[in-house]
Design an enzyme around this catalytic site. Structure first.
Site, PDB file in Angstrom:
ATOM      1  N   LYS A 274      65.852  97.250  25.088  1.00 29.74           N
ATOM      2  CA  LYS A 274      64.556  97.222  25.787  1.00 29.74           C
ATOM      3  C   LYS A 274      64.781  97.394  27.286  1.00 29.74           C
ATOM      4  O   LYS A 274      64.128  98.202  27.937  1.00 29.74           O
ATOM      5  CB  LYS A 274      63.866  95.900  25.535  1.00 29.74           C
ATOM      6  CG  LYS A 274      62.714  95.576  26.491  1.00 29.74           C
ATOM      7  CD  LYS A 274      61.996  94.287  26.147  1.00 29.74           C
ATOM      8  CE  LYS A 274      62.506  93.089  26.855  1.00 29.74           C
ATOM      9  NZ  LYS A 274      62.149  92.929  28.265  1.00 29.74           N
ATOM     10  N   ASN A 275      65.756  96.649  27.835  1.00 28.38           N
ATOM     11  CA  ASN A 275      65.912  96.618  29.287  1.00 28.38           C
ATOM     12  C   ASN A 275      66.669  97.809  29.847  1.00 28.38           C
ATOM     13  O   ASN A 275      66.870  97.906  31.057  1.00 28.38           O
ATOM     14  CB  ASN A 275      66.567  95.296  29.719  1.00 28.38           C
ATOM     15  CG  ASN A 275      65.617  94.126  29.479  1.00 28.38           C
ATOM     16  OD1 ASN A 275      64.421  94.326  29.252  1.00 28.38           O
ATOM     17  ND2 ASN A 275      66.145  92.922  29.492  1.00 28.38           N
TER      18      ASN A 275
ATOM     19  N   ARG B 128      56.355  92.774  33.569  1.00 28.90           N
ATOM     20  CA  ARG B 128      57.183  92.899  34.761  1.00 28.90           C
ATOM     21  C   ARG B 128      57.638  94.337  34.950  1.00 28.90           C
ATOM     22  O   ARG B 128      57.877  94.780  36.045  1.00 28.90           O
ATOM     23  CB  ARG B 128      58.383  91.965  34.570  1.00 28.90           C
ATOM     24  CG  ARG B 128      59.493  92.145  35.551  1.00 28.90           C
ATOM     25  CD  ARG B 128      59.226  91.392  36.805  1.00 28.90           C
ATOM     26  NE  ARG B 128      60.263  91.621  37.792  1.00 28.90           N
ATOM     27  CZ  ARG B 128      60.111  91.314  39.057  1.00 28.90           C
ATOM     28  NH1 ARG B 128      58.983  90.785  39.479  1.00 28.90           N
ATOM     29  NH2 ARG B 128      61.080  91.518  39.923  1.00 28.90           N
TER      30      ARG B 128
ATOM     31  N   CYS C 240      56.904  87.655  31.518  1.00 27.47           N
ATOM     32  CA  CYS C 240      57.002  86.262  31.068  1.00 27.47           C
ATOM     33  C   CYS C 240      56.744  85.321  32.249  1.00 27.47           C
ATOM     34  O   CYS C 240      57.024  85.631  33.379  1.00 27.47           O
ATOM     35  CB  CYS C 240      58.419  85.978  30.551  1.00 27.47           C
ATOM     36  SG  CYS C 240      58.780  86.797  29.030  1.00 27.47           S
TER      37      CYS C 240
ATOM     38  N   ARG D 237      59.217  85.693  40.286  1.00 31.38           N
ATOM     39  CA  ARG D 237      59.498  87.134  40.118  1.00 31.38           C
ATOM     40  C   ARG D 237      59.099  87.911  41.391  1.00 31.38           C
ATOM     41  O   ARG D 237      58.327  88.836  41.354  1.00 31.38           O
ATOM     42  CB  ARG D 237      58.777  87.702  38.888  1.00 31.38           C
ATOM     43  CG  ARG D 237      58.882  86.908  37.623  1.00 31.38           C
ATOM     44  CD  ARG D 237      60.294  86.816  37.050  1.00 31.38           C
ATOM     45  NE  ARG D 237      60.813  88.045  36.505  1.00 31.38           N
ATOM     46  CZ  ARG D 237      60.642  88.451  35.259  1.00 31.38           C
ATOM     47  NH1 ARG D 237      59.906  87.758  34.459  1.00 31.38           N
ATOM     48  NH2 ARG D 237      61.189  89.572  34.825  1.00 31.38           N
TER      49      ARG D 237
ATOM     50  N   ASP E 254      68.929  85.742  29.414  1.00 29.28           N
ATOM     51  CA  ASP E 254      68.072  86.049  28.258  1.00 29.28           C
ATOM     52  C   ASP E 254      68.587  85.405  26.977  1.00 29.28           C
ATOM     53  O   ASP E 254      67.880  85.375  25.972  1.00 29.28           O
ATOM     54  CB  ASP E 254      67.952  87.561  28.054  1.00 29.28           C
ATOM     55  CG  ASP E 254      67.204  88.210  29.206  1.00 29.28           C
ATOM     56  OD1 ASP E 254      67.236  89.447  29.328  1.00 29.28           O
ATOM     57  OD2 ASP E 254      66.607  87.473  30.009  1.00 29.28           O
TER      58      ASP E 254
ATOM     59  N   VAL F 283      69.385  81.908  37.205  1.00 29.59           N
ATOM     60  CA  VAL F 283      68.755  83.202  37.497  1.00 29.59           C
ATOM     61  C   VAL F 283      67.254  83.064  37.732  1.00 29.59           C
ATOM     62  O   VAL F 283      66.711  83.601  38.693  1.00 29.59           O
ATOM     63  CB  VAL F 283      69.038  84.209  36.355  1.00 29.59           C
ATOM     64  CG1 VAL F 283      68.339  85.535  36.617  1.00 29.59           C
ATOM     65  CG2 VAL F 283      70.542  84.409  36.191  1.00 29.59           C
TER      66      VAL F 283
ATOM     67  N   ARG G 148      57.388  91.576  22.105  1.00 32.58           N
ATOM     68  CA  ARG G 148      57.687  92.383  23.293  1.00 32.58           C
ATOM     69  C   ARG G 148      59.127  92.889  23.266  1.00 32.58           C
ATOM     70  O   ARG G 148      59.437  93.930  23.845  1.00 32.58           O
ATOM     71  CB  ARG G 148      57.457  91.567  24.576  1.00 32.58           C
ATOM     72  CG  ARG G 148      56.004  91.289  24.908  1.00 32.58           C
ATOM     73  CD  ARG G 148      55.878  90.595  26.249  1.00 32.58           C
ATOM     74  NE  ARG G 148      56.731  91.248  27.214  1.00 32.58           N
ATOM     75  CZ  ARG G 148      57.463  90.586  28.127  1.00 32.58           C
ATOM     76  NH1 ARG G 148      57.419  89.269  28.185  1.00 32.58           N
ATOM     77  NH2 ARG G 148      58.231  91.234  28.979  1.00 32.58           N
TER      78      ARG G 148
HETATM   79  C1  EPZ Z   1      65.603  91.973  34.308  1.00 33.99           C
HETATM   80  O1  EPZ Z   1      64.511  91.357  34.976  1.00 33.99           O
HETATM   81  C2  EPZ Z   1      65.285  91.883  32.829  1.00 33.99           C
HETATM   82  N1  EPZ Z   1      64.048  92.591  32.539  1.00 33.99           N
HETATM   83  C3  EPZ Z   1      65.135  90.414  32.425  1.00 33.99           C
HETATM   84  O2  EPZ Z   1      64.935  90.379  31.011  1.00 33.99           O
HETATM   85  C4  EPZ Z   1      66.450  89.698  32.744  1.00 33.99           C
HETATM   86  O3  EPZ Z   1      66.287  88.323  32.426  1.00 33.99           O
HETATM   87  C5  EPZ Z   1      66.777  89.859  34.226  1.00 33.99           C
HETATM   88  O4  EPZ Z   1      66.827  91.268  34.566  1.00 33.99           O
HETATM   89  C6  EPZ Z   1      68.110  89.232  34.586  1.00 33.99           C
HETATM   90  O5  EPZ Z   1      69.125  89.772  33.828  1.00 33.99           O
HETATM   91  C7  EPZ Z   1      64.076  93.943  32.451  1.00 33.99           C
HETATM   92  O6  EPZ Z   1      65.103  94.576  32.622  1.00 33.99           O
HETATM   93  C8  EPZ Z   1      62.778  94.609  32.101  1.00 33.99           C
HETATM   94  P1  EPZ Z   1      66.129  90.359  38.480  1.00 33.99           P
HETATM   95  P2  EPZ Z   1      64.361  91.514  36.581  1.00 33.99           P
HETATM   96  O7  EPZ Z   1      65.423  91.232  39.445  1.00 33.99           O
HETATM   97  O8  EPZ Z   1      64.784  92.848  36.999  1.00 33.99           O
HETATM   98  C9  EPZ Z   1      64.909  87.178  41.790  1.00 33.99           C
HETATM   99  C10 EPZ Z   1      63.848  89.799  29.023  1.00 33.99           C
HETATM  100  O9  EPZ Z   1      63.644  88.723  28.428  1.00 33.99           O
HETATM  101  N2  EPZ Z   1      64.420  88.323  42.548  1.00 33.99           N
HETATM  102  O10 EPZ Z   1      67.592  90.516  38.273  1.00 33.99           O
HETATM  103  O11 EPZ Z   1      62.990  91.041  36.930  1.00 33.99           O
HETATM  104  C11 EPZ Z   1      64.061  86.932  40.547  1.00 33.99           C
HETATM  105  O12 EPZ Z   1      62.923  86.151  40.880  1.00 33.99           O
HETATM  106  C12 EPZ Z   1      63.670  89.871  30.531  1.00 33.99           C
HETATM  107  O13 EPZ Z   1      64.212  90.871  28.459  1.00 33.99           O
HETATM  108  C13 EPZ Z   1      63.996  88.117  43.866  1.00 33.99           C
HETATM  109  O14 EPZ Z   1      64.036  87.005  44.383  1.00 33.99           O
HETATM  110  O15 EPZ Z   1      65.427  90.424  37.063  1.00 33.99           O
HETATM  111  C14 EPZ Z   1      65.010  86.192  39.649  1.00 33.99           C
HETATM  112  O16 EPZ Z   1      65.027  84.827  40.015  1.00 33.99           O
HETATM  113  C15 EPZ Z   1      63.297  88.533  31.133  1.00 33.99           C
HETATM  114  N3  EPZ Z   1      63.501  89.176  44.567  1.00 33.99           N
HETATM  115  C16 EPZ Z   1      66.376  86.826  39.982  1.00 33.99           C
HETATM  116  O17 EPZ Z   1      66.202  87.468  41.254  1.00 33.99           O
HETATM  117  C17 EPZ Z   1      63.445  90.443  44.019  1.00 33.99           C
HETATM  118  O18 EPZ Z   1      63.004  91.373  44.724  1.00 33.99           O
HETATM  119  C18 EPZ Z   1      66.807  87.862  38.966  1.00 33.99           C
HETATM  120  O19 EPZ Z   1      65.803  88.839  38.889  1.00 33.99           O
HETATM  121  C19 EPZ Z   1      63.882  90.635  42.701  1.00 33.99           C
HETATM  122  C20 EPZ Z   1      64.375  89.560  41.980  1.00 33.99           C
END
Ligand code: EPZ
Length: 421
Positions: free
Chosen positions: A27-28, A96, A120, A125, A308, A330, A400
């Site tokens: 998915k991701n 997201r 979620c 986020r 995840d 995370v 999802r």
């Molecule tokens: C991706 O989300 C995945 N989703 C998530 O999977 C996964 O949990 C996550 O990466 C971490 O591996 C998709 O790929 C669609 P991040 P993403 O940006 O990109 C903070 C699932 O269940 N952050 O690495 O949103 C954020 O708040 C989903 O399949 C900022 O502060 O994750 C979080 O605390 C859930 N500012 C941390 O970084 C930003 O501009 C990690 O977020 C961006 C992120």
């Protein structure tokens, strides 16, 4: 987008899991790759896409932006570039993954408006890392009528240093950099396998991308990209979810399509005296006596333990005799499943980013609600091994990211059915 929230899963626990599972595209990986299809006017085809609602929603969003999206079996094709410049509000709130539209929209139309991305309820986020990176490439960012608005007539390559290896920000900036004049380096980039899938696709579309899997990605701007065909990496979270279920229920599963190199952090917790992992011709064979061992996990960016899989492992810990601990680094609020597991008799204490599980070796079936996608997967695992019957609502969350999860596990001998759809 209406979801089948009223659907329920009815599970009668205690069955061993035996059989074969084929793991499909992640998915991701598919979500950012579909967004990358907007960077070309020619057809971009992804093979082996999962039939899950996040992918359907992404296809709907791309269609609303003027792209033609077609599905043939497990292949999906995006065509037509990107005619719109705003994520439809009623869709962007759904998940997201709309954040991935930012870069392709900006590149194709010079402007991108984004409503607050949905997904979620696992934390704030924010998108500051995405936006800071786009500013480095020359975009002007403003807030107008509750929308984040990015504008850029042209993008110029630059060194971008990420304060945190955000997966989505790395993917957005990788896509934007393909259209930025000159060289861009993304320093402190995320190293998830899904990033490598996107880099592979962009290279096939004509972009000069290198360094994926390392903290420094390098991109030479290539302007308009051409069409391509690419395969997303297999879904390591679906694979790990199945392995965790077998570790809790006992049994033997042959997993085709998974890449063992993506599963190290999870396998290191599941492998214990009562388990055996072998590999024949790329097929992982995992056997378990169904007696989990207490363990400690701390989530972090790949290759550390994947956030995840935190909820599925918390379910696993409930069936281990002894104290286990979780540190979620995370996302700031990803323990909603703990209260649901407690309805099944779990003893879990949550304090800030820590959760402590007093594993009693068993749980009792109960009526529980999936709070989010992976929390729902954790509840399914708990129900599969619990004594008696469980009823799980909020199945729309689970759909999802998992293709008909009840069919996945009933094909392995579990007693699990979907009702009320
Ligand atoms: C991706 O989300 C995945 N989703 C998530 O999977 C996964 O949990 C996550 O990466 C971490 O591996 C998709 O790929 C669609 P991040 P993403 O940006 O990109 C903070 C699932 O269940 N952050 O690495 O949103 C954020 O708040 C989903 O399949 C900022 O502060 O994750 C979080 O605390 C859930 N500012 C941390 O970084 C930003 O501009 C990690 O977020 C961006 C992120």
């Amino acid at each position: 987008m209406k979801r089948e929230r009223e659907a329920r899963l009815v599970v009668r626990g205690g069955k061993k899991l035996l059989g074969d599972v084929t793991v499909h595209g992640a998915k991701n990986a598919v979500l950012p790759m579909l967004a990358a299809g907007m960077l070309s006017d020619e057809p971009v085809t992804l093979t082996d896409c999962p039939r899950i609602t996040d992918v359907e929603d992404m296809a709907t969003m791309l269609g609303a932006l003027g792209c033609a999206v077609t599905r043939e079996g497990r292949s999906m094709t995006v065509c037509g570039g990107c005619l719109g410049s705003e994520t439809p509000a009623e869709l962007a709130g759904v998940m997201r993954s709309s954040v991935f539209m930012l870069a392709p929209m900006l590149v194709r139309t010079g402007e991108a408006r984004m409503h607050a991305p949905g997904g979620c309820r696992i934390g704030a986020r924010p998108t500051d890392i995405h936006l800071d990176g786009l500013r480095r490439l020359g975009a002007k960012i403003s807030e107008e009528d509750g929308c984040i608005v990015c504008r850029a007539d042209r993008l110029k390559g630059a060194d971008i240093v990420l304060r945190y290896p955000s997966v989505g920000a790395t993917e957005n900036l990788l896509m934007a950099a393909t259209a930025a004049e000159g060289r861009t380096r993304i320093i402190g980039a995320a190293r998830e396998p899904e990033i490598s899938s996107l880099a592979d696709l962009l290279r096939k579309m004509g972009a000069a991308v290198g360094g994926e899997g390392t903290p420094v990605l390098t991109v030479e701007g290539a302007g308009r990209l051409s069409g391509a065909v690419a395969a997303p990496v297999p879904d390591r979270i679906v694979a790990a979810t199945v392995l965790t279920a077998v570790a809790v229920c006992g049994g033997k599963v042959a997993l085709s399509g998974a890449q063992i190199g993506h599963l190290g952090a999870v396998l290191s917790r599941l492998l214990s005296g009562g388990t055996r992992l072998t590999e024949h011709g790329g097929v992982l064979i995992f056997e378990s006596d169904g007696v989990p061992s207490p363990c400690r996990i701390e989530t972090g960016p790949y290759p550390l333990f994947p956030t995840d899989m935190q909820a599925p492992l918390m379910a696993y810990m409930c069936f281990a005799r002894g104290t286990s601990s979780v540190r979620e680094t995370v996302f700031e609020s990803r323990f909603a499943h703990a209260a649901e597991l407690a309805k099944m008799g779990a003893e879990i204490g949550v304090a800030g980013s820590y959760a402590f599980v007093n594993g009693r070796g068993e749980l009792k079936g109960a009526r529980v609600h999936a709070p989010d996608l992976r929390g729902g997967a954790g509840l399914v695992i708990a129900a599969l091994a619990a004594e008696g019957e469980s009823v799980i609502s909020g199945v729309g969350h689970i759909d999802r990211g998992y293709e008909r999860i009840e069919e996945l596990f009933s094909s392995l001998g579990a007693d699990i059915v979907r009702t009320g759809e």
